[in-house]
Design a protein around this motif. Structure first.
Motif, short mmCIF file in Angstrom:
data_model
loop_
_atom_site.label_atom_id
_atom_site.label_comp_id
_atom_site.label_asym_id
_atom_site.label_seq_id
_atom_site.Cartn_x
_atom_site.Cartn_y
_atom_site.Cartn_z
N ARG A 37 -3.97 12.94 9.49
CA ARG A 37 -2.77 12.46 9.39
C ARG A 37 -1.86 12.55 10.68
O ARG A 37 -2.29 13.32 11.53
N SER A 38 -1.20 11.67 10.88
CA SER A 38 -0.18 11.56 11.81
C SER A 38 1.38 11.04 11.41
O SER A 38 1.14 10.28 10.54
N VAL A 39 2.29 11.30 12.24
CA VAL A 39 3.71 10.89 11.92
C VAL A 39 3.97 10.47 13.41
O VAL A 39 4.02 11.15 14.15
N ARG A 40 4.56 9.23 13.37
CA ARG A 40 5.20 8.90 14.95
C ARG A 40 6.28 7.92 14.53
O ARG A 40 6.36 7.56 13.38
N VAL A 41 7.09 7.87 15.85
CA VAL A 41 8.04 6.79 15.82
C VAL A 41 7.67 5.84 16.71
O VAL A 41 7.39 6.26 17.86
N ARG A 42 8.26 4.69 16.60
CA ARG A 42 7.88 3.50 17.43
C ARG A 42 9.31 2.78 17.70
O ARG A 42 9.95 2.44 16.76
N ILE A 43 9.79 2.74 19.06
CA ILE A 43 10.87 2.04 19.41
C ILE A 43 10.67 0.81 19.74
O ILE A 43 9.75 0.66 20.83
N MET A 44 11.05 -0.42 19.33
CA MET A 44 10.66 -1.70 19.73
C MET A 44 11.87 -2.55 20.40
O MET A 44 12.70 -2.52 20.11
N THR A 52 6.08 5.85 11.02
CA THR A 52 4.87 5.50 10.50
C THR A 52 4.12 6.91 10.22
O THR A 52 4.10 7.77 11.07
N ILE A 53 3.43 7.03 9.01
CA ILE A 53 2.81 7.98 8.54
C ILE A 53 1.37 7.43 8.29
O ILE A 53 1.28 6.59 7.46
N LYS A 54 0.55 7.95 8.83
CA LYS A 54 -1.12 7.33 8.80
C LYS A 54 -1.80 8.69 8.32
O LYS A 54 -1.79 9.67 8.72
N VAL A 55 -2.65 8.37 7.04
CA VAL A 55 -3.41 9.53 6.65
C VAL A 55 -5.13 8.72 6.30
O VAL A 55 -5.24 7.71 5.99
N GLY A 56 -5.78 9.77 6.87
CA GLY A 56 -7.16 9.21 6.57
C GLY A 56 -7.88 9.55 8.08
O GLY A 56 -7.50 9.91 9.00
N ARG A 57 -9.36 9.88 7.76
CA ARG A 57 -10.35 10.54 8.85
C ARG A 57 -10.92 9.14 9.57
O ARG A 57 -11.39 9.36 10.69
N GLN A 58 -10.98 8.00 9.09
CA GLN A 58 -11.81 6.80 9.60
C GLN A 58 -10.84 6.32 10.66
O GLN A 58 -9.59 6.13 10.48
N PHE A 59 -11.57 5.79 11.73
CA PHE A 59 -10.85 5.01 12.62
C PHE A 59 -10.36 3.70 12.29
O PHE A 59 -9.76 3.01 12.80
N MET A 60 -11.42 3.13 11.53
CA MET A 60 -11.17 1.51 11.34
C MET A 60 -10.17 1.62 10.19
O MET A 60 -9.59 0.36 9.85
N SER A 61 -10.12 2.37 9.03
CA SER A 61 -9.39 2.12 7.86
C SER A 61 -8.50 3.47 7.40
O SER A 61 -9.18 4.52 7.22
#
Length: 165
Positions: A37-44, A52-61
């Motif tokens: 898992r990861s938590v990131r902030v993106r400034i555009m 954004t919070i991403k959860v999962g071990r696979q790189f594709m999905s």
């Protein structure tokens, strides 16, 4: 919750530039990370921000949760980044029914150019444009999280393996 399904490739040449439909400058900072898992902030464009919070071990999905947040909050969170704050300009290119995102990195990764294509399912086979090079989907070195939390710049930009340093 949305499911993110994407493939990543190195970009060869500048053939994509004439096909660009939009672009945006990003500052991307990772606030927390774990094995799956990861938590990131993106400034555009210095104008808006997302958490954004991403959860999962696979790189594709992976599962992805994304939320607009106040710019001031994002700036404060970026100051708390783990590792390097990534700088890049993202260009969008439409090609045979798919939107390709081409990330041209600055800062520590100046010179690195990576394309991503999001797909509706893992079995999709998008037509590859002629400016697409080697696929790096499963190569952890090209994960933005790894690039931010481990210094991969010598290897990815200059082709120097960290083992040879």
């Amino acid at each position: 919750m949305a499911k993110e399904i994407e493939r990543k490739f190195k970009v060869v040449g500048d053939g994509w530039r004439s096909q660009t439909v939009s672009s945006s400058s990003f500052r991307q900072a990772y606030i927390a990370s774990g094995e799956d898992r990861s938590v990131r902030v993106r400034i555009m464009d210095g104008e808006r921000a997302k958490l954004t919070i991403k959860v999962g071990r696979q790189f594709m999905s992976r599962d992805e949760f994304e939320y607009e947040i106040p710019l001031a909050d994002a700036e404060q969170l970026a100051d708390c980044a783990v590792g390097v704050v990534l700088e890049k300009t993202r260009y969008e290119v439409e090609h045979h029914g798919y939107t390709w995102e081409i990330d041209v990195y600055g800062g520590a990764y100046q010179g690195l150019v990576i394309a991503e294509v999001e797909m509706e399912d893992e079995a999709a086979q998008p037509d590859l444009p002629d400016w697409i090079g080697e696929e790096v989907t499963g190569d952890r070195r090209f994960s933005n999280l790894v690039m931010a939390t481990e210094d991969m710049s010598s290897e990815l930009v200059h082709g120097v393996s960290s083992a040879s340093l």
